[in-house]
Design an enzyme around this catalytic site. Structure first.
Site, PDB file in Angstrom:
ATOM      1  N   ASP A  26     103.888  46.159  18.730  1.00  0.00           N
ATOM      2  CA  ASP A  26     102.693  45.298  18.735  1.00  0.00           C
ATOM      3  C   ASP A  26     102.109  45.100  20.137  1.00  0.00           C
ATOM      4  O   ASP A  26     100.963  44.673  20.270  1.00  0.00           O
ATOM      5  CB  ASP A  26     103.028  43.917  18.159  1.00  0.00           C
ATOM      6  CG  ASP A  26     103.581  43.996  16.755  1.00  0.00           C
ATOM      7  OD1 ASP A  26     103.361  45.019  16.095  1.00  0.00           O
ATOM      8  OD2 ASP A  26     104.232  43.035  16.311  1.00  0.00           O
TER       9      ASP A  26
ATOM     10  N   HIS B  16     105.125  51.018   7.968  1.00  0.00           N
ATOM     11  CA  HIS B  16     106.295  51.210   8.835  1.00  0.00           C
ATOM     12  C   HIS B  16     106.391  52.603   9.436  1.00  0.00           C
ATOM     13  O   HIS B  16     107.248  52.826  10.299  1.00  0.00           O
ATOM     14  CB  HIS B  16     107.568  50.843   8.079  1.00  0.00           C
ATOM     15  CG  HIS B  16     107.633  49.374   7.769  1.00  0.00           C
ATOM     16  ND1 HIS B  16     106.991  48.838   6.687  1.00  0.00           N
ATOM     17  CD2 HIS B  16     108.196  48.341   8.429  1.00  0.00           C
ATOM     18  CE1 HIS B  16     107.173  47.523   6.685  1.00  0.00           C
ATOM     19  NE2 HIS B  16     107.901  47.194   7.729  1.00  0.00           N
TER      20      HIS B  16
HETATM   21  O1  F6P Z   1     106.562  43.252  14.996  1.00  0.00           O
HETATM   22  C1  F6P Z   1     106.574  44.532  14.509  1.00  0.00           C
HETATM   23  C2  F6P Z   1     106.026  44.586  13.098  1.00  0.00           C
HETATM   24  O2  F6P Z   1     106.081  45.946  12.678  1.00  0.00           O
HETATM   25  C3  F6P Z   1     104.629  43.995  12.931  1.00  0.00           C
HETATM   26  O3  F6P Z   1     103.618  44.844  13.396  1.00  0.00           O
HETATM   27  C4  F6P Z   1     104.622  43.742  11.441  1.00  0.00           C
HETATM   28  O4  F6P Z   1     103.739  42.687  11.137  1.00  0.00           O
HETATM   29  C5  F6P Z   1     106.046  43.325  11.143  1.00  0.00           C
HETATM   30  O5  F6P Z   1     106.839  43.824  12.213  1.00  0.00           O
HETATM   31  C6  F6P Z   1     106.601  43.854   9.838  1.00  0.00           C
HETATM   32  O6  F6P Z   1     107.889  43.366   9.662  1.00  0.00           O
HETATM   33  P1  F6P Z   1     108.886  43.859   8.527  1.00  0.00           P
HETATM   34  O7  F6P Z   1     109.652  45.041   9.074  1.00  0.00           O
HETATM   35  O8  F6P Z   1     109.761  42.685   8.256  1.00  0.00           O
HETATM   36  O9  F6P Z   1     108.077  44.286   7.335  1.00  0.00           O
END
Ligand code: F6P
Length: 358
Positions: A137, A282
């Protein structure tokens, strides 16, 4: 120089370059200083539950280019609010006891804002902490760039390049939703690098009427497709961010997602142009770190060991300009680094004819 035992953990979401940092810390600590290095598994879970292994030089072979983290990570375990049988408990003393029993003199935290905040709490309890800024981020205060960000931008830019063909062939609006939580760094850099026509950031709430006018004008000029990059935290003026799910046990329980689909529907109705959306998700956290991130991770890892050698604790290593510096953890753990309204890339984008929704 006294022989030290240091420990490290990776916290928060995984990110390209974590393994490269682990490798740099372990190799520098062992080769240069002959220290002992321990690694806790799954972030703060391993610290609280004393789940760790010794990291020898051999254990970090072949790691430089691998995504993810060999130690595992967690974005739901907070030592100060640790979920046990459905109850949140402060298990920080347990963590301190584990470190004491293992004779650990310094704890290296490789993580994002949540990890640094807990690190600051530990610092206030007297622990020797060194932070290393990680997150795709790029929203950590005190550093120009976190490692992993540029790799995520590369992945997202390649995705836009691929979306262009369908957008052009079918004369469509293609909305691509990217990550970034409350900050628009990934959307901004990806939008500029991928030549997006509309870039929507959480920091600049968008106006549907204005965007509709922009897209119709583009079509009337004979440009029969448009690419829109939307940060997952983007929102309409007077509207809210789109929440995908709530993870109650997480220090930041909100998971954003869904704004891309919302935008595609609304803009299709308003412009009459066929629209589709896609969520990169992801994929942005996966894959091999690009050379920039491998080098930055290696610099951060080496600099963190140097800080411990100097016994300068309570700091986070950071990139400022082209230099690696140490910033107080107290500063780095305060708030988030958002995209400023007067950011150079926003001005440049405006001058290129990009619509930022305002
Ligand atoms: O902080 C990294 C991040 O990939 C963000 O961009 C996103 O909002 C969040 O983590 C998603 O988290 P999770 O892996 O719990 O879905």
């Amino acid at each position: 120089m006294m022989k030290k035992t240091i420990a490290l953990l990776t916290g928060g979401g995984d990110c390209p370059g974590l393994n490269a940092v682990i490798r740099a810390v372990v190799r520098t600590a062992i080769h240069e200083y002959k220290w002992q290095v321990l690694g806790f598994y799954d972030g703060y879970r391993g610290l609280v539950e004393n789940d760790y292994a010794e990291l020898t030089a051999d254990t970090v072979d072949d790691l430089l280019d691998k995504g993810g983290t060999m130690l595992g990570t967690s974005n739901v375990h907070d030592p100060f609010n640790f979920l046990v049988d459905g109850q949140k408990r402060d298990l920080s003393q347990q963590a301190l006891q584990n470190l004491h029993d293992l004779n650990v003199q310094a704890l290296f935290l490789i993580g994002g804002d949540g990890t640094m905040r807990s690190g600051e709490q530990f610092r206030q309890l007297g622990l020797n902490i060194i932070g290393i800024p990680k997150t795709i981020d790029n929203d950590l205060v005190g550093t120009d760039f976190t490692f992993g960000f540029q790799t995520a931008v590369k992945t997202a830019t390649e995705a836009i390049d691929m979306l262009h063909t369908t957008a052009e062939s079918h004369h469509r609006l293609m909305v691509m939703e990217v990550m970034g939580r409350y900050a628009g760094w990934i959307a901004l850099y990806t939008g500029i690098a991928g030549g997006a026509h509309v870039i929507l950031l959480p920091e600049i709430p968008y106006d549907y009427d204005l965007m509709t006018q922009f897209l119709i004008e583009r079509r009337n000029k004979g440009k029969n497709f448009s690419i829109i990059v939307a940060a997952e935290g983007a929102r309409a003026i007077g509207g809210h961010m789109v929440v995908q799910k709530i993870r109650d046990n997480s220090p930041d329980p909100i998971r954003l997602g869904g704004v891309g689909a919302l935008l595609a529907n609304e803009l299709e109705q308003r412009t009459g142009i066929d629209a589709r959306s896609m969520v990169l998700g992801h994929l942005q956290r996966g894959g091999r770190p690009i050379p920039f991130d491998r080098v930055l991770s290696t610099r951060f890892g080496a600099a963190a060991v140097e800080a411990a050698a100097d016994e300068e604790y309570g700091v986070m290593v950071a990139l400022q300009g082209t230099s690696i510096v140490r910033v107080p953890l107290q500063e780095a753990s305060q708030g988030l680094k958002l995209v400023p309204a007067d950011h150079e890339l926003i001005k440049i984008g405006h001058n290129l004819g990009v619509c930022f929704g305002n």
